[in-house]
Write an enzyme that holds these catalytic residues in place. Structure first.
Site, PDB file in Angstrom:
ATOM      1  N   GLU A  60      -0.449  -1.976   4.178  1.00  0.00           N
ATOM      2  CA  GLU A  60       0.560  -3.277   3.872  1.00  0.00           C
ATOM      3  C   GLU A  60       0.476  -4.067   4.915  1.00  0.00           C
ATOM      4  O   GLU A  60       0.527  -5.312   4.470  1.00  0.00           O
ATOM      5  CB  GLU A  60       1.876  -2.453   3.639  1.00  0.00           C
ATOM      6  CG  GLU A  60       2.148  -1.545   2.317  1.00  0.00           C
ATOM      7  CD  GLU A  60       1.533  -0.097   2.508  1.00  0.00           C
ATOM      8  OE1 GLU A  60       1.107   0.219   3.674  1.00  0.00           O
ATOM      9  OE2 GLU A  60       1.409   0.326   1.414  1.00  0.00           O
ATOM     10  N   HIS A 129      10.874   5.298  -2.280  1.00  0.00           N
ATOM     11  CA  HIS A 129      10.389   4.715  -3.660  1.00  0.00           C
ATOM     12  C   HIS A 129      11.649   3.889  -4.253  1.00  0.00           C
ATOM     13  O   HIS A 129      11.329   3.424  -5.373  1.00  0.00           O
ATOM     14  CB  HIS A 129       9.829   5.581  -4.703  1.00  0.00           C
ATOM     15  CG  HIS A 129       8.437   6.090  -4.190  1.00  0.00           C
ATOM     16  ND1 HIS A 129       8.207   6.889  -2.929  1.00  0.00           N
ATOM     17  CD2 HIS A 129       7.164   6.113  -4.679  1.00  0.00           C
ATOM     18  CE1 HIS A 129       6.921   7.202  -2.985  1.00  0.00           C
ATOM     19  NE2 HIS A 129       6.190   6.574  -3.910  1.00  0.00           N
TER      20      HIS A 129
END
Length: 325
Positions: A60, A129
């Protein structure tokens, strides 16, 4: 107009902008042949090829860092981070570089990147999440933070986010990715950033929210209407910059406010809104400002998730307390 869900609306927005802007590049993990973890980019690699729809390694920080370099040299990168909890690995790039490029170079460079990521609970996902940490980004000068609440809003706000000259964090409510459909204008349809929308008008109470929480808030407003209480519902749409004028104007009219978000209560954006109401609309308030929020804990695993997220009953209860004060 076609009836689309949020996934389809964002896909349409990306396709529209890629056709219009040959410098627009998509990057992210599994966004090519797989179409992304929620299939938002499905089919785009077939139309635009692997040089514009780039599958990246699992990194990321690297994805966002490369996007910043691309943007500085004239490209328009749109990055997908699979879940908001994975975005923390890229905080150094976002806070130290993307958000500061304009001021660091005294305006010689801007950083027109969009970082898309699903956020929020309600899909029974594992840890990291279901984060709702939008306040991290709202607190960072130089970043714009955008949260759509319906498919049409998602398309219109995405077009404006891509065209913005500065970095935009585009938070997509995972709970409503496929839960609702509505007519979405085809072709050119941009909604300006920084403008909240007033969905219902009323005289007794202002309900302020964003993202997936808009939908239980609207149901709560309907329940209050059955009891003779007229509520104004404000969907913020852009969390930074915050449209304070719309909020203040509404509360000056109704005298009461309830803020609803799924993020933790402490230092959540609701706290900032409540503070602004105290600073700018104190003499109009007829009751303390109330907040209906998540808890100051990590969002629980699926079995207990329903106890964490604000629901219609909690919003109605808070509204009744504020109205009855």
């Amino acid at each position: 107009m076609s009836k689309l869900n949020v996934v389809q609306a964002i896909n349409q927005a990306l396709r529209h902008e890629m056709e219009r802007n040959p410098d627009l590049i998509l990057m992210g993990e599994d966004i090519g042949r797989d179409g992304g973890v929620f299939r938002v980019t499905e089919g785009l690699i077939d139309q635009f090829g692997e040089r514009r729809v780039v599958d990246t390694p699992l990194s990321e920080s690297g994805i966002v860092g490369i996007a910043i370099g691309m943007a500085a040299y004239g490209l328009t990168p749109v990055v997908e981070i699979q879940f908001m909890g994975f975005l923390y690995a890229a905080m150094e790039q976002l806070i130290s570089h993307a958000a500061r490029l304009r001021t660091r170079t005294r305006g010689r460079y801007t950083c027109p990147i969009v970082v898309r990521t699903p956020y929020g609970g309600g899909i029974h996902a594992p840890e990291h999440h279901s984060e709702s940490t939008e306040a991290f980004f709202v607190h960072t000068p130089g970043l714009k933070v955008v949260v759509p609440s319906t498919p049409a809003e998602a398309k219109g706000l995405m077009l404006s986010a891509i065209r913005d000259p500065d970095p935009v964090i585009f938070l997509e409510p995972a709970k409503i990715y496929r839960a609702i459909k509505e007519e979405v204008p085809e072709g050119e349809y941009a909604i300006p950033l920084g403008e909240a929308r007033l969905l219902t008008e009323g005289k007794d109470l202002t309900l302020i929210t964003w993202g997936a929480m808009l939908h239980p808030t609207l149901k709560a407003a309907d329940r209050m209407a059955e009891k003779g209480v007229e509520a104004e519902v404000i969907d913020l749409r852009t969390l930074s910059p915050l449209d304070s004028a719309t909020i203040i104007r509404s509360v000056e009219k109704t005298g009461r406010a309830v803020i609803i978000h799924e993020a933790p209560k402490t230092c959540g954006l609701g706290a900032e809104i409540a503070a602004r109401l105290c600073e700018e609309a104190l003499l109009s308030l007829e009751a303390p400002v109330a907040r209906v929020t998540g808890f100051d804990t990590p969002i629980p695993l699926p079995k207990n998730e329903k106890y964490y997220l604000p629901d219609v009953d909690q919003i109605v209860e808070a509204a009744e307390q504020v109205v009855g004060f």
